[in-house]
Design an enzyme around this catalytic site. Structure first.
Site, PDB file in Angstrom:
ATOM      1  N   ASP A 149       0.806  -1.223   0.000  1.00 35.37           N
ATOM      2  CA  ASP A 149       0.000   0.000   0.000  1.00 35.37           C
ATOM      3  C   ASP A 149       0.840   1.275   0.000  1.00 35.37           C
ATOM      4  O   ASP A 149       0.451   2.296   0.576  1.00 35.37           O
ATOM      5  CB  ASP A 149      -0.969   0.017   1.203  1.00 35.37           C
ATOM      6  CG  ASP A 149      -1.897  -1.179   1.188  1.00 35.37           C
ATOM      7  OD1 ASP A 149      -2.235  -1.635   0.091  1.00 35.37           O
ATOM      8  OD2 ASP A 149      -2.288  -1.642   2.265  1.00 35.37           O
TER       9      ASP A 149
ATOM     10  N   LYS B 112       1.735   2.090  -5.139  1.00 34.51           N
ATOM     11  CA  LYS B 112       2.270   1.511  -6.384  1.00 34.51           C
ATOM     12  C   LYS B 112       1.353   1.811  -7.567  1.00 34.51           C
ATOM     13  O   LYS B 112       1.824   2.158  -8.657  1.00 34.51           O
ATOM     14  CB  LYS B 112       2.446  -0.012  -6.223  1.00 34.51           C
ATOM     15  CG  LYS B 112       3.437  -0.389  -5.126  1.00 34.51           C
ATOM     16  CD  LYS B 112       3.507  -1.888  -4.914  1.00 34.51           C
ATOM     17  CE  LYS B 112       2.266  -2.499  -4.318  1.00 34.51           C
ATOM     18  NZ  LYS B 112       1.982  -2.104  -2.920  1.00 34.51           N
TER      19      LYS B 112
ATOM     20  N   GLY C  78      -4.588  -4.276  -3.874  1.00 34.41           N
ATOM     21  CA  GLY C  78      -5.564  -3.244  -4.212  1.00 34.41           C
ATOM     22  C   GLY C  78      -4.766  -2.022  -4.619  1.00 34.41           C
ATOM     23  O   GLY C  78      -4.152  -1.371  -3.773  1.00 34.41           O
ATOM     24  N   HIS C  79      -4.688  -1.770  -5.915  1.00 35.74           N
ATOM     25  CA  HIS C  79      -3.851  -0.674  -6.426  1.00 35.74           C
ATOM     26  C   HIS C  79      -4.760   0.456  -6.918  1.00 35.74           C
ATOM     27  O   HIS C  79      -5.562   0.261  -7.821  1.00 35.74           O
ATOM     28  CB  HIS C  79      -2.941  -1.183  -7.558  1.00 35.74           C
ATOM     29  CG  HIS C  79      -1.935  -2.186  -7.069  1.00 35.74           C
ATOM     30  ND1 HIS C  79      -1.003  -2.772  -7.887  1.00 35.74           N
ATOM     31  CD2 HIS C  79      -1.715  -2.696  -5.824  1.00 35.74           C
ATOM     32  CE1 HIS C  79      -0.249  -3.603  -7.162  1.00 35.74           C
ATOM     33  NE2 HIS C  79      -0.671  -3.577  -5.917  1.00 35.74           N
TER      34      HIS C  79
ATOM     35  N   GLN D 114       1.959  -6.071  -3.209  1.00 37.03           N
ATOM     36  CA  GLN D 114       2.407  -6.128  -1.803  1.00 37.03           C
ATOM     37  C   GLN D 114       3.723  -5.352  -1.631  1.00 37.03           C
ATOM     38  O   GLN D 114       3.943  -4.393  -2.350  1.00 37.03           O
ATOM     39  CB  GLN D 114       2.552  -7.587  -1.328  1.00 37.03           C
ATOM     40  CG  GLN D 114       1.225  -8.318  -1.144  1.00 37.03           C
ATOM     41  CD  GLN D 114       0.633  -8.893  -2.407  1.00 37.03           C
ATOM     42  OE1 GLN D 114       1.300  -9.597  -3.137  1.00 37.03           O
ATOM     43  NE2 GLN D 114      -0.616  -8.606  -2.673  1.00 37.03           N
TER      44      GLN D 114
HETATM   45  P1  GDP Z   1      -0.811   0.307  -3.569  1.00 35.38           P
HETATM   46  O1  GDP Z   1      -1.396  -0.969  -3.103  1.00 35.38           O
HETATM   47  O2  GDP Z   1       0.658   0.387  -3.301  1.00 35.38           O
HETATM   48  O3  GDP Z   1      -1.142   0.610  -5.004  1.00 35.38           O
HETATM   49  O4  GDP Z   1      -1.458   1.457  -2.681  1.00 35.38           O
HETATM   50  P2  GDP Z   1      -3.026   1.620  -2.333  1.00 35.38           P
HETATM   51  O5  GDP Z   1      -3.746   2.035  -3.555  1.00 35.38           O
HETATM   52  O6  GDP Z   1      -3.522   0.385  -1.648  1.00 35.38           O
HETATM   53  O7  GDP Z   1      -2.977   2.735  -1.230  1.00 35.38           O
HETATM   54  C1  GDP Z   1      -2.461   4.000  -1.480  1.00 35.38           C
HETATM   55  C2  GDP Z   1      -3.559   5.029  -1.181  1.00 35.38           C
HETATM   56  O8  GDP Z   1      -2.962   6.298  -1.085  1.00 35.38           O
HETATM   57  C3  GDP Z   1      -4.590   5.139  -2.284  1.00 35.38           C
HETATM   58  O9  GDP Z   1      -5.818   5.520  -1.704  1.00 35.38           O
HETATM   59  C4  GDP Z   1      -4.051   6.254  -3.154  1.00 35.38           C
HETATM   60  O10 GDP Z   1      -5.063   6.941  -3.872  1.00 35.38           O
HETATM   61  C5  GDP Z   1      -3.433   7.161  -2.117  1.00 35.38           C
HETATM   62  N1  GDP Z   1      -2.255   7.922  -2.561  1.00 35.38           N
HETATM   63  C6  GDP Z   1      -1.273   7.558  -3.420  1.00 35.38           C
HETATM   64  N2  GDP Z   1      -0.320   8.498  -3.462  1.00 35.38           N
HETATM   65  C7  GDP Z   1      -0.694   9.486  -2.604  1.00 35.38           C
HETATM   66  C8  GDP Z   1      -0.117  10.722  -2.181  1.00 35.38           C
HETATM   67  O11 GDP Z   1       0.974  11.102  -2.585  1.00 35.38           O
HETATM   68  N3  GDP Z   1      -0.812  11.445  -1.251  1.00 35.38           N
HETATM   69  C9  GDP Z   1      -2.005  11.049  -0.753  1.00 35.38           C
HETATM   70  N4  GDP Z   1      -2.616  11.813   0.146  1.00 35.38           N
HETATM   71  N5  GDP Z   1      -2.587   9.888  -1.141  1.00 35.38           N
HETATM   72  C10 GDP Z   1      -1.929   9.115  -2.031  1.00 35.38           C
HETATM   73  P1  IMO Z   2      -0.949  -4.198  -2.234  1.00 34.38           P
HETATM   74  O1  IMO Z   2      -0.488  -4.799  -3.534  1.00 34.38           O
HETATM   75  C1  IMO Z   2      -0.935  -4.513   2.109  1.00 34.38           C
HETATM   76  C2  IMO Z   2      -1.091  -8.564   3.795  1.00 34.38           C
HETATM   77  C3  IMO Z   2      -2.327  -8.978   4.538  1.00 34.38           C
HETATM   78  C4  IMO Z   2      -1.728  -9.943   5.547  1.00 34.38           C
HETATM   79  C5  IMO Z   2      -0.643 -10.633   4.753  1.00 34.38           C
HETATM   80  C6  IMO Z   2      -1.066 -11.970   4.151  1.00 34.38           C
HETATM   81  O2  IMO Z   2      -2.251  -3.499  -2.331  1.00 34.38           O
HETATM   82  O3  IMO Z   2       0.131  -3.408  -1.602  1.00 34.38           O
HETATM   83  P2  IMO Z   2      -2.636 -12.653   2.108  1.00 34.38           P
HETATM   84  O4  IMO Z   2      -4.072 -12.375   1.840  1.00 34.38           O
HETATM   85  O5  IMO Z   2      -1.715 -12.159   1.053  1.00 34.38           O
HETATM   86  O6  IMO Z   2      -2.373 -14.092   2.434  1.00 34.38           O
HETATM   87  O7  IMO Z   2      -2.293 -11.829   3.463  1.00 34.38           O
HETATM   88  O8  IMO Z   2      -0.316  -9.737   3.690  1.00 34.38           O
HETATM   89  N1  IMO Z   2      -1.338  -8.066   2.410  1.00 34.38           N
HETATM   90  C7  IMO Z   2      -1.229  -6.784   2.047  1.00 34.38           C
HETATM   91  N2  IMO Z   2      -1.000  -5.684   2.793  1.00 34.38           N
HETATM   92  N3  IMO Z   2      -1.064  -4.415   0.765  1.00 34.38           N
HETATM   93  C8  IMO Z   2      -1.286  -5.519   0.009  1.00 34.38           C
HETATM   94  O9  IMO Z   2      -1.268  -5.497  -1.328  1.00 34.38           O
HETATM   95  C9  IMO Z   2      -1.410  -6.769   0.654  1.00 34.38           C
HETATM   96  N4  IMO Z   2      -1.652  -8.029   0.228  1.00 34.38           N
HETATM   97  C10 IMO Z   2      -1.571  -8.811   1.308  1.00 34.38           C
HETATM   98  O10 IMO Z   2      -2.945  -7.870   5.159  1.00 34.38           O
HETATM   99  O11 IMO Z   2      -1.091  -9.215   6.577  1.00 34.38           O
HETATM  100 MG    MG Z   3      -2.935  -1.619  -1.863  1.00 37.76          MG
END
Ligand code: GDP
Ligand code: IMO
Ligand code: MG
Length: 422
Positions: A13, A16, A40-41, A222
């Site tokens: 998270d 990415k 979840g990207h 991840q």
């Molecule tokens: P990922 O799994 O690495 O793709 O990250 P996620 O999408 O799960 O979580 C990142 C969250 O932060 C999302 O809600 C994005 O919209 C938000 N986000 C990404 N970059 C920024 C930033 O520079 N500032 C803020 N405030 N939010 C951001």
């Molecule tokens: P993105 O790509 C954050 C965490 C889960 C749990 C552990 C194992 O959005 O960054 P799993 O379901 O993979 O067997 O869970 O890994 N986890 C993540 N945490 N971002 C993710 O993906 C994750 N995918 C799995 O919360 O701790």
């Molecule tokens: Mg994510």
């Protein structure tokens, strides 16, 4: 050589999705190499938010081909929902989405076993998407692959054999109802029809693209500390998000890789259980969670928040070979008087020489902090590096020096335009 790998440098998270979307403007192909719908990207364009779980985050760019590699585990339901979501949003995927014939399928019993495991004593806090049990079957050589969908008779026999075994386990060990074989066969044969046009030999596709001088971006899911080999085991996922996983998960050789880009959140978050040395359970932690809207993109669970851990990210830089970094969510730190950064770990007053992935050790470390000055200004509208407050630039310099990479992108908000390139 024009293959770059993009990795999450912490516990996932990091942002990415946003950075892949920005970079994919300059790439011809984006490929996911591991994980599944546990990811979840998020990409935000204006006020419209797209959350992708399986399809690479390059899909919003018309000219980019998107590839799901052999290392990904595919949940048919999640994939079909995602394809439908994109169609509804007028995003054309025809001729642009390619799925490896060697990717493994998540079966209904994988999700069921994931939830059964999580209700027991060895809880990990998984996303419940069947990831662990699917990789378990893969490495036990019992998995069902996309290519198996192409041969109906073999597919039926394989599904029957697997379900017979799982039903035994469900009934005798877990006292659970048996699964309906016919319903599962029906569901997976229907899935085959829906995804047939996308099935490809991904390794050939990517290696041909590389030979044709096309630019390829590998999108990790991840983060490094969730890596089954290099992360905080057992509180990890069941695949290899680290850069090494990109070659295994696509069939692209290591000699083709020219760059590794780390996605580095300006503080630390973690979802699920496991050690987190810089975790803040006070009002600063709450502030980060609120300002950063730190709730899971896949499960909606609140993310644990804490200070930036440079000792941890330095480890990540080393094992991934990160050369350049995109620092994300820097805007979230605005308004803090002081910002702490962990630069070392101590146990019994002794500084550790290496980052410990052993959870017992990690549970007992005391973070050593350096304190930097915060800034008050809202930086989300800043478009040029030079216009950032001096304290913000000092923070960025400090991170880059401590972690051993060059900062190449700074993200100051979720939207495409809230991005500063250095
Ligand atoms: P990922 O799994 O690495 O793709 O990250 P996620 O999408 O799960 O979580 C990142 C969250 O932060 C999302 O809600 C994005 O919209 C938000 N986000 C990404 N970059 C920024 C930033 O520079 N500032 C803020 N405030 N939010 C951001
Ligand atoms: P993105 O790509 C954050 C965490 C889960 C749990 C552990 C194992 O959005 O960054 P799993 O379901 O993979 O067997 O869970 O890994 N986890 C993540 N945490 N971002 C993710 O993906 C994750 N995918 C799995 O919360 O701790
Ligand atoms: Mg994510």
């Amino acid at each position: 050589m024009s293959v770059s790998i993009l990795v999450g440098s912490q516990w996932g998270d990091e942002g990415k999705g946003k950075i892949v979307d920005i970079l994919s403007d300059r790439f011809d192909v984006v490929a996911r190499y591991q994980g599944g719908a546990n990811a979840g990207h998020t990409i935000q364009i204006g006020d419209k938010q797209y959350i992708l779980h399986l399809i690479p985050s390059g899909i919003l760019r018309d000219n980019v081909k998107c590839v799901i590699g052999n290392g990904v585990v595919i949940d048919p339901k999640a994939l079909l929902e995602e394809i439908e979501f994109l169609r509804k949003n007028n995003i054309d995927i025809e001729g642009r989405l390619f799925i490896s014939h060697n990717a493994h399928l998540i079966m209904p019993y994988h999700k069921l076993l994931d939830s059964i495991n999580e209700s027991g004593k060895q809880k990990i806090g998984t996303t419940g998407r069947g990831i662990g049990p699917c990789y378990y079957d893969k490495y036990a050589r019992k998995g069902i692959k996309i290519v198996d969908l192409l041969n109906r008779d073999d597919l039926e026999a394989k599904i029957r054999q697997n379900i017979e075994e799982k039903n035994n386990l469900l009934k005798k060990v877990y006292n659970h109802d048996e699964l309906d074989v016919e319903a599962i066969i029906k569901e997976y044969t229907a899935f085959d029809e829906a995804i047939d046009p996308y099935i490809t030999d991904v390794s050939s596709l990517l290696n041909n693209a590389i030979s044709d001088n096309k630019k390829v971006l590998m999108e990790g899911a991840q983060g490094a500390l969730l890596d089954v080999d290099h992360g905080t085991y057992p509180y990890v996922t069941s695949s290899n998000p680290t850069s090494g996983g990109a070659c295994i998960g696509t069939g692209v050789p290591p000699t083709a890789i020219s760059n590794v880009i780390g996605i580095v959140k300006a503080y630390t978050t973690r979802v699920g259980l496991g050690p987190f040395p810089t975790e803040l359970t006070d009002e600063t932690g709450e502030y980060l969670q609120k300002q950063g809207a730190e709730f899971g993109s896949t499960t909606g669970r609140p993310r644990r928040c804490g200070w930036f851990d440079a000792y941890l990210v330095k480890y990540s830089t080393t094992i991934n070979g990160i050369k350049e970094a995109a620092i994300t969510k820097l805007d979230v730190l605005s308004g803090l008087k002081e910002i702490k950064v962990c630069v070392a770990y101590e146990i019994n007053g002794q500084k550790l020489k290496h980052f410990p992935t052993d959870v017992c050790k990690l549970d007992n470390v005391t973070p050593v902090y350096e304190t930097l000055a915060g800034w008050d200004q809202d930086i989300s509208k800043v478009e040029e590096y030079n216009n950032l407050p001096s304290e913000t630039k000092d923070y960025l310099d400090f991170i880059s020096k401590k972690c051993g990479f060059k900062n190449s992108i700074v993200s100051v908000g979720p939207r495409r335009k809230e991005t500063i390139e250095l």
